[in-house]
Design a protein around this motif. Structure first.
Motif, PDB file in Angstrom:
ATOM      1  N   GLN A  28       0.527  -1.653   0.509  1.00 21.49           N
ATOM      2  CA  GLN A  28      -0.143  -0.398   0.154  1.00 21.49           C
ATOM      3  C   GLN A  28       0.618   1.118   0.006  1.00 21.49           C
ATOM      4  OE1 GLN A  28      -2.572  -0.606   3.747  1.00 21.49           O
ATOM      5  NE2 GLN A  28      -3.435  -2.449   2.278  1.00 21.49           N
ATOM      6  N   VAL A  29       1.730   1.255   1.137  1.00 20.64           N
ATOM      7  CA  VAL A  29       3.135   2.263   0.317  1.00 20.64           C
ATOM      8  C   VAL A  29       3.080   3.135  -0.365  1.00 20.64           C
ATOM      9  CG1 VAL A  29       5.112   3.107   1.765  1.00 20.64           C
ATOM     10  CG2 VAL A  29       3.608   1.859   3.225  1.00 20.64           C
ATOM     11  N   TRP A  30       4.078   2.121  -0.625  1.00 16.11           N
ATOM     12  CA  TRP A  30       4.688   1.379  -2.498  1.00 16.11           C
ATOM     13  C   TRP A  30       3.419   2.363  -3.621  1.00 16.11           C
ATOM     14  CZ3 TRP A  30       6.722  -2.872  -6.614  1.00 16.11           C
ATOM     15  CH2 TRP A  30       6.875  -2.165  -6.866  1.00 16.11           C
ATOM     16  N   ARG A  31       1.400   1.747  -3.613  1.00 11.77           N
ATOM     17  CA  ARG A  31       1.020   1.953  -4.223  1.00 11.77           C
ATOM     18  C   ARG A  31       0.647   3.691  -4.045  1.00 11.77           C
ATOM     19  NH1 ARG A  31      -3.867  -0.692  -3.491  1.00 11.77           N
ATOM     20  NH2 ARG A  31      -4.707   1.059  -5.518  1.00 11.77           N
ATOM     21  N   ARG A  32       0.538   4.277  -2.692  1.00 14.87           N
ATOM     22  CA  ARG A  32       1.105   5.438  -2.580  1.00 14.87           C
ATOM     23  C   ARG A  32       1.498   6.411  -3.604  1.00 14.87           C
ATOM     24  NH1 ARG A  32      -1.568   4.076   2.356  1.00 14.87           N
ATOM     25  NH2 ARG A  32       0.864   3.859   3.527  1.00 14.87           N
ATOM     26  N   GLN A  33       3.237   5.963  -2.602  1.00 14.41           N
ATOM     27  CA  GLN A  33       4.190   6.380  -3.596  1.00 14.41           C
ATOM     28  C   GLN A  33       3.942   6.627  -5.314  1.00 14.41           C
ATOM     29  OE1 GLN A  33       7.775   4.520  -2.374  1.00 14.41           O
ATOM     30  NE2 GLN A  33       7.484   5.656  -0.732  1.00 14.41           N
ATOM     31  N   ARG A  34       3.272   5.671  -6.672  1.00  8.25           N
ATOM     32  CA  ARG A  34       3.905   6.019  -7.389  1.00  8.25           C
ATOM     33  C   ARG A  34       1.855   5.318  -6.994  1.00  8.25           C
ATOM     34  NH1 ARG A  34       7.500   7.889  -6.753  1.00  8.25           N
ATOM     35  NH2 ARG A  34      10.107   7.026  -6.986  1.00  8.25           N
ATOM     36  N   PRO A  35       1.151   5.729  -7.977  1.00  6.27           N
ATOM     37  CA  PRO A  35      -0.097   5.172  -8.173  1.00  6.27           C
ATOM     38  C   PRO A  35      -0.922   5.333  -9.335  1.00  6.27           C
ATOM     39  CG  PRO A  35       0.317   7.896  -7.610  1.00  6.27           C
ATOM     40  CD  PRO A  35       1.018   7.871  -7.449  1.00  6.27           C
ATOM     41  N   ARG A  36       0.313   5.690 -10.314  1.00  6.15           N
ATOM     42  CA  ARG A  36      -0.110   5.101 -11.654  1.00  6.15           C
ATOM     43  C   ARG A  36       1.580   4.424 -12.541  1.00  6.15           C
ATOM     44  NH1 ARG A  36      -1.861  10.247 -10.661  1.00  6.15           N
ATOM     45  NH2 ARG A  36      -3.897  11.290 -11.674  1.00  6.15           N
ATOM     46  N   ASP A  37       2.105   3.986 -11.825  1.00  4.26           N
ATOM     47  CA  ASP A  37       3.563   2.579 -12.200  1.00  4.26           C
ATOM     48  C   ASP A  37       2.698   1.408 -12.457  1.00  4.26           C
ATOM     49  OD1 ASP A  37       4.073   5.039 -12.522  1.00  4.26           O
ATOM     50  OD2 ASP A  37       6.340   4.493 -10.894  1.00  4.26           O
ATOM     51  N   ALA A  38       3.033   0.879 -12.914  1.00  2.56           N
ATOM     52  CA  ALA A  38       2.682  -0.524 -13.077  1.00  2.56           C
ATOM     53  C   ALA A  38       3.382  -1.544 -12.066  1.00  2.56           C
ATOM     54  CB  ALA A  38       2.931  -1.607 -14.794  1.00  2.56           C
ATOM     55  N   ASP A  39       4.978  -1.534 -11.940  1.00  2.00           N
ATOM     56  CA  ASP A  39       5.609  -1.946 -10.674  1.00  2.00           C
ATOM     57  C   ASP A  39       4.296  -2.019  -9.521  1.00  2.00           C
ATOM     58  OD1 ASP A  39       7.050  -3.467 -12.590  1.00  2.00           O
ATOM     59  OD2 ASP A  39       8.162  -2.685 -11.582  1.00  2.00           O
ATOM     60  N   PRO A  40       3.865  -1.233  -8.972  1.00  2.00           N
ATOM     61  CA  PRO A  40       3.245  -1.580  -7.183  1.00  2.00           C
ATOM     62  C   PRO A  40       2.134  -1.848  -7.965  1.00  2.00           C
ATOM     63  CG  PRO A  40       4.214   0.806  -7.951  1.00  2.00           C
ATOM     64  CD  PRO A  40       4.561   0.242  -9.042  1.00  2.00           C
ATOM     65  N   LEU A  41       0.920  -1.273  -8.760  1.00  2.00           N
ATOM     66  CA  LEU A  41      -0.196  -2.324  -9.120  1.00  2.00           C
ATOM     67  C   LEU A  41      -0.273  -3.510  -8.866  1.00  2.00           C
ATOM     68  CD1 LEU A  41      -1.735  -0.302 -11.981  1.00  2.00           C
ATOM     69  CD2 LEU A  41      -2.356  -0.018  -9.568  1.00  2.00           C
ATOM     70  N   VAL A  42       1.667  -4.261  -9.752  1.00  2.00           N
ATOM     71  CA  VAL A  42       0.962  -5.698 -10.277  1.00  2.00           C
ATOM     72  C   VAL A  42       1.715  -5.945  -9.117  1.00  2.00           C
ATOM     73  CG1 VAL A  42       2.824  -7.351 -11.015  1.00  2.00           C
ATOM     74  CG2 VAL A  42       1.999  -5.358 -12.179  1.00  2.00           C
ATOM     75  N   PHE A  43       2.170  -5.591  -7.830  1.00  2.00           N
ATOM     76  CA  PHE A  43       3.133  -5.843  -6.767  1.00  2.00           C
ATOM     77  C   PHE A  43       1.892  -6.381  -5.823  1.00  2.00           C
ATOM     78  CE2 PHE A  43       5.466  -5.579  -2.707  1.00  2.00           C
ATOM     79  CZ  PHE A  43       6.750  -6.897  -2.916  1.00  2.00           C
ATOM     80  N   ASP A  44       0.889  -5.339  -5.419  1.00  2.70           N
ATOM     81  CA  ASP A  44      -0.278  -5.296  -4.273  1.00  2.70           C
ATOM     82  C   ASP A  44      -0.920  -6.472  -5.069  1.00  2.70           C
ATOM     83  OD1 ASP A  44      -1.537  -3.843  -2.896  1.00  2.70           O
ATOM     84  OD2 ASP A  44      -3.123  -4.108  -4.510  1.00  2.70           O
ATOM     85  N   VAL A  45      -0.923  -6.829  -5.814  1.00  2.17           N
ATOM     86  CA  VAL A  45      -1.587  -8.015  -6.406  1.00  2.17           C
ATOM     87  C   VAL A  45      -1.963  -9.506  -5.725  1.00  2.17           C
ATOM     88  CG1 VAL A  45      -2.604  -9.503  -8.336  1.00  2.17           C
ATOM     89  CG2 VAL A  45      -3.372  -6.881  -8.023  1.00  2.17           C
ATOM     90  N   TRP A  46       0.290  -9.408  -6.135  1.00  2.61           N
ATOM     91  CA  TRP A  46       1.029 -10.749  -6.325  1.00  2.61           C
ATOM     92  C   TRP A  46       0.595 -10.406  -4.535  1.00  2.61           C
ATOM     93  CZ3 TRP A  46       4.968 -12.849  -9.318  1.00  2.61           C
ATOM     94  CH2 TRP A  46       4.695 -13.514 -10.117  1.00  2.61           C
ATOM     95  N   PRO A  69       4.838  -8.915 -18.800  1.00  2.00           N
ATOM     96  CA  PRO A  69       4.455 -10.332 -18.630  1.00  2.00           C
ATOM     97  C   PRO A  69       3.618 -10.125 -17.696  1.00  2.00           C
ATOM     98  CG  PRO A  69       6.088 -11.235 -18.417  1.00  2.00           C
ATOM     99  CD  PRO A  69       5.920  -9.613 -19.462  1.00  2.00           C
ATOM    100  N   ALA A  70       3.902  -9.644 -16.094  1.00  2.00           N
ATOM    101  CA  ALA A  70       4.087  -9.561 -14.893  1.00  2.00           C
ATOM    102  C   ALA A  70       2.372  -9.569 -14.584  1.00  2.00           C
ATOM    103  CB  ALA A  70       4.733  -8.782 -14.219  1.00  2.00           C
ATOM    104  N   PRO A  71       1.353  -8.189 -15.430  1.00  2.00           N
ATOM    105  CA  PRO A  71       0.256  -8.058 -14.933  1.00  2.00           C
ATOM    106  C   PRO A  71      -1.205  -9.042 -15.193  1.00  2.00           C
ATOM    107  CG  PRO A  71       1.121  -5.895 -15.992  1.00  2.00           C
ATOM    108  CD  PRO A  71       1.916  -7.100 -16.192  1.00  2.00           C
ATOM    109  N   TRP A  72      -0.173  -9.840 -16.595  1.00  2.00           N
ATOM    110  CA  TRP A  72      -1.310 -10.840 -16.450  1.00  2.00           C
ATOM    111  C   TRP A  72      -0.746 -12.809 -15.968  1.00  2.00           C
ATOM    112  CZ3 TRP A  72      -5.170  -9.840 -19.840  1.00  2.00           C
ATOM    113  CH2 TRP A  72      -4.777  -8.604 -20.812  1.00  2.00           C
ATOM    114  N   LEU A  73       0.137 -12.588 -15.811  1.00  2.00           N
ATOM    115  CA  LEU A  73       0.943 -13.277 -14.339  1.00  2.00           C
ATOM    116  C   LEU A  73       0.138 -13.053 -13.265  1.00  2.00           C
ATOM    117  CD1 LEU A  73       4.501 -13.748 -14.635  1.00  2.00           C
ATOM    118  CD2 LEU A  73       3.188 -15.729 -15.778  1.00  2.00           C
ATOM    119  N   ALA A  74      -0.614 -11.802 -12.852  1.00  2.00           N
ATOM    120  CA  ALA A  74      -0.993 -11.898 -11.344  1.00  2.00           C
ATOM    121  C   ALA A  74      -2.425 -12.126 -12.105  1.00  2.00           C
ATOM    122  CB  ALA A  74      -0.860 -10.625 -11.388  1.00  2.00           C
TER     123      ALA A  74
END
Length: 314
Positions: free
Chosen positions: A77-95, A128-133
């Motif tokens: 959640q902290v990373w998503r707040r830091q980078r709300p539009r970036d792909a990696d924090p979104l994917v990491f949150d799902v994983w 491919p990471a978003p699709w893996l998630a």
């Protein structure tokens, strides 16, 4: 002159990061007590170690998998707040949510997880990471094959021999989830026929055999007795024969190779092929994965015991 005993190898150690030293440094930070301000720094370090992998999807997948299994939802959640539009924090949150769910916790809003996967895919179309998630979410929800297969095609278009995707599908096709023994075997046979030697999916066949062995042991009684004889069957012997090249030239070089070699060492000792196992233990070195040694108790003790037995038999 002192008597010098037989030289022993380095002490075994559990290492989720395998032989990825950079990942290991970040993992140590992420798993330390998260005192004030440490979550923010952990988020920066996770971002950097994923970025450093570049477009090496195999390496990125390993790092995502290991760090998401160790991270807290608060870090995600902290990373998503830091980078709300970036792909990696979104994917990491799902994983992270998937890792929590697989440990018996709550995965949160499933619709929100799916939406974040699609948002990440739009933000970084080549990854491919978003699709893996998304595949992980669909597997968790036991969604029908008509929904799962298009996601697999998206992964395949970006990383055809992605190890995590193939293991996810093997689990999805198991009789414990949405498939059957026949579907598992058909999938593994098709992958084995098409995959190049030494690819990241080389361990899929042993993963199938080990999954069936574990199911038998867990069932107890007659099934457990049959499971212990599984490694003497023709299909297991053939699979182990096909894995002989893993430690030689042209062998396994993918990011999670040491994890697959741990599986091979375990299968060889279970098949009483200790001389062959000795060479695999030498390739593994001291790096122990909890799976599959935890099937027999403490993984460090079981690994160390069988390494000693294999080296003595050589």
């Amino acid at each position: 002159m002192p008597i010098i005993g037989r030289r022993r190898g380095p002490a075994a150690r559990l290492a989720p990061e395998l032989d990825d030293a950079e990942l290991g440094r970040v993992l140590a930070h992420v798993t330390a007590p998260q005192v004030h301000g440490r979550l923010e720094l952990s988020a920066v370090l996770v971002e950097q170690v994923l970025r450093d992998a570049g477009t090496d999807w195999d390496r990125r997948t390993l790092r995502l998998s290991v760090l998401s299994a160790a991270a807290s939802p608060a870090l995600a959640q902290v990373w998503r707040r830091q980078r709300p539009r970036d792909a990696d924090p979104l994917v990491f949150d799902v994983w992270v949510a998937l890792a929590q769910a697989r440990r018996g916790g709550r995965s949160g809003d499933h619709h929100g997880l799916v939406r974040r996967c699609h948002d990440a895919a739009r933000a970084r179309p080549e990854d491919p990471a978003p699709w893996l998630a998304l595949l992980g979410v669909l597997r968790l929800l036991r969604r029908p094959a008509e929904e799962v297969h298009p996601v697999c095609r998206e992964i395949g278009a970006r990383d055809p021999w992605n190890r995590t995707a193939h293991l996810e599908m093997l689990g999805y096709l198991s009789p414990a989830e949405c498939g059957s023994h026949a579907q598992e075997l058909e999938f593994v046979d098709a992958v084995r026929a098409a995959a190049p030697a030494g690819s990241p999916v080389a361990g899929l066949e042993l993963a199938l055999l080990l999954g069936r062995y574990r199911a038998g042991v867990d069932a107890g009684g007659v099934a457990a007795l049959g499971a212990r004889r599984r490694w003497a069957r023709a299909d297991a012997e053939a699979a182990l024969d096909r894995a002989r090249y893993w430690t030689g030239p042209g062998g396994l070089r993918h990011a999670a190779a040491v994890a697959d070699l741990n599986v091979l060492a375990y299968a060889l000792v279970r098949a009483n092929r200790l001389r062959e196992a000795a060479g695999v233990f030498a390739a593994v070195g001291p790096t122990v994965t909890a799976w599959p040694w935890s099937l027999d108790g403490d993984p460090l003790r079981r690994f160390t015991y069988w390494r000693h037995q294999a080296l003595a038999a050589r």
